[in-house]
Scaffold this active site. Sequence first.
Site, mmCIF file in Angstrom:
data_model
loop_
_atom_site.group_PDB
_atom_site.id
_atom_site.type_symbol
_atom_site.label_atom_id
_atom_site.label_comp_id
_atom_site.label_asym_id
_atom_site.label_seq_id
_atom_site.Cartn_x
_atom_site.Cartn_y
_atom_site.Cartn_z
ATOM 1 N N ASN A 122 8.948 -7.440 4.007
ATOM 2 C CA ASN A 122 8.601 -6.134 3.157
ATOM 3 C C ASN A 122 9.876 -5.323 3.494
ATOM 4 O OD1 ASN A 122 7.027 -3.014 3.893
ATOM 5 N ND2 ASN A 122 7.480 -3.971 1.734
ATOM 6 N N LYS A 169 -0.382 -4.688 9.081
ATOM 7 C CA LYS A 169 0.814 -4.361 8.785
ATOM 8 C C LYS A 169 1.617 -3.573 9.615
ATOM 9 C CE LYS A 169 3.226 -2.270 4.440
ATOM 10 N NZ LYS A 169 3.599 -0.963 4.845
ATOM 11 N N CYS A 216 2.517 3.354 10.025
ATOM 12 C CA CYS A 216 2.570 4.955 9.284
ATOM 13 C C CYS A 216 3.544 5.748 10.310
ATOM 14 C CB CYS A 216 1.344 5.310 8.725
ATOM 15 S SG CYS A 216 1.429 6.828 8.130
ATOM 16 N N PRO A 230 0.809 -1.041 -0.150
ATOM 17 C CA PRO A 230 0.010 0.106 -0.030
ATOM 18 C C PRO A 230 0.890 1.242 -0.092
ATOM 19 C CG PRO A 230 0.116 -0.877 2.274
ATOM 20 C CD PRO A 230 0.867 -1.920 1.250
ATOM 21 N N ALA A 283 0.406 5.334 -0.192
ATOM 22 C CA ALA A 283 -0.493 6.475 -0.052
ATOM 23 C C ALA A 283 0.058 7.616 -1.495
ATOM 24 C CB ALA A 283 -0.532 7.454 1.166
HETATM 25 C C1 FMN Z 1 4.977 7.214 -0.692
HETATM 26 C C2 FMN Z 1 4.856 6.022 0.070
HETATM 27 C C3 FMN Z 1 3.668 6.027 0.545
HETATM 28 C C4 FMN Z 1 3.287 4.835 1.657
HETATM 29 N N1 FMN Z 1 2.156 4.616 2.199
HETATM 30 C C5 FMN Z 1 1.530 3.729 2.859
HETATM 31 C C6 FMN Z 1 0.274 3.380 3.311
HETATM 32 O O1 FMN Z 1 -0.576 3.915 2.809
HETATM 33 N N2 FMN Z 1 0.196 2.285 4.323
HETATM 34 C C7 FMN Z 1 1.250 1.683 4.413
HETATM 35 O O2 FMN Z 1 0.949 0.576 5.268
HETATM 36 N N3 FMN Z 1 2.510 1.611 4.106
HETATM 37 C C8 FMN Z 1 2.722 2.750 3.183
HETATM 38 N N4 FMN Z 1 4.086 2.934 2.716
HETATM 39 C C9 FMN Z 1 4.999 2.055 3.103
HETATM 40 C C10 FMN Z 1 5.200 0.983 2.036
HETATM 41 O O3 FMN Z 1 4.126 0.119 2.221
HETATM 42 C C11 FMN Z 1 6.318 -0.046 2.422
HETATM 43 O O4 FMN Z 1 6.042 -0.676 3.848
HETATM 44 C C12 FMN Z 1 7.662 0.563 2.474
HETATM 45 O O5 FMN Z 1 7.897 1.553 1.413
HETATM 46 C C13 FMN Z 1 9.047 -0.198 2.444
HETATM 47 O O6 FMN Z 1 8.868 -1.183 1.407
HETATM 48 P P1 FMN Z 1 9.596 -0.925 0.174
HETATM 49 O O7 FMN Z 1 11.027 -0.917 0.578
HETATM 50 O O8 FMN Z 1 9.286 -2.318 -0.725
HETATM 51 O O9 FMN Z 1 9.234 0.471 -0.423
HETATM 52 C C14 FMN Z 1 4.401 3.983 1.874
HETATM 53 C C15 FMN Z 1 5.371 4.306 1.457
HETATM 54 C C16 FMN Z 1 5.841 5.286 0.504
HETATM 55 C C17 FMN Z 1 7.109 5.239 0.075
#
Ligand code: FMN
Length: 346
Positions: free
Chosen positions: A201, A140, A101, A17, A19
């Site tokens: 993740n 999460k 978050c 997810p 945002a």
């Molecule tokens: C721009 C942005 C928005 C995010 N929004 C959410 C969100 O709405 N809900 C959530 O659980 N995590 C959110 N995350 C975290 C991601 O889901 C994820 O846990 C985090 O980016 C680590 O994974 P990655 O290294 O594969 O990006 C967001 C991350 C980014 C960069």
Amino acid sequence: MLQIGSVKLKNWLVMAPMAGITNLPFRIMAKRLGAGLVTTEMISAVGLSIGQERTLGYLTTHPSERPLAVQIFGSTPEVMARAAGTVVDAGADLVDINMGCPVRKVIKTGAGGALLRSPRKVEEIVSAVRRNCNVPLTVKIRAGWAVDQPSASIIAKIVENCGADAITVHPRFVVQGFSGTSDWTIIARVKDQIKIPVIGNGDIFSPSLAFEMKRETGCDGVMIGRGAVGNPWIFRQVLDLERGLPAHMPGLDERRSIIMEHFRLLSISVGETRAAKNMRGLALWYTKGLPYSNRFRGSITGIKDSDTLMSALDRYFTLIKESRFTISNRSISGPTTYPLPVEDRI
Ligand SMILES: Cc1cc2nc3c(=O)[nH]c(=O)nc-3n(C[C@H](O)[C@H](O)[C@H](O)COP(=O)(O)O)c2cc1C
């Protein structure tokens, strides 16, 4: 294959997810390009409870993206439980609770990552949501609030005992935001302690890293976030490697048609005017690492309508094709980072 409660996914890859990013068009593209499960961005339980139009808009879905996980955030058990009921009525196949978050606006309401400091609240929220939710429920989390307050294992145990069907672990501490690297040993520790599926993740920026995470942590599924932005074919590439094939890197023509399709979906979803703004961002992500991308960036600044933007993109692709640039697996590398705005961090 990964099964979460009664939902059998076609593989073990989950789109994170995000945002402002994982809107309906983005999710449809990720699904088409191999993700086994896609998730909405976090949706405010309070916003849902007061029927806020903008919040309800996040629930728009399409059959092609199913199964769909809808993520909700909040800090009041009853409001969260009602929100779960609303999202299930709207078509969610799974409900996910955000407990990670780090954004100040969310933390100060006691929601998101703030919950990792309140095991009792976690128990109340997960139990209340579980009672009002007849589809699989996932949570999460992060590693904990801060290095000196690790809580992933304790929280995971509570989440399992309260009846959740799976847990996702992003092993950074809340106060870290997105800095540093994620500590995968925390995922392994959680996996050792609970029986429900664990989705790992954090920092999967190439297809091979998905296998490394699985091997090193024993996790059941892998969630990819930033590594899929402008690069949604990463899911298909993981599946290629799993089948013993080389990871297929889309060439220029394929890349162009993926972008155009994403634009088309966006226009249908939000209308031409709003789509153009969003498309500019997408165009930058999709062209990251390609030749002359800086020049291209400059050329699209200020463009406000989608036709002009699409023509600029067309011209850009023609230019790189004429320069005989070919894409190999090595030509584009490095993490694509989209840190949250600094003022939003805690
Ligand atoms: C721009 C942005 C928005 C995010 N929004 C959410 C969100 O709405 N809900 C959530 O659980 N995590 C959110 N995350 C975290 C991601 O889901 C994820 O846990 C985090 O980016 C680590 O994974 P990655 O290294 O594969 O990006 C967001 C991350 C980014 C960069």
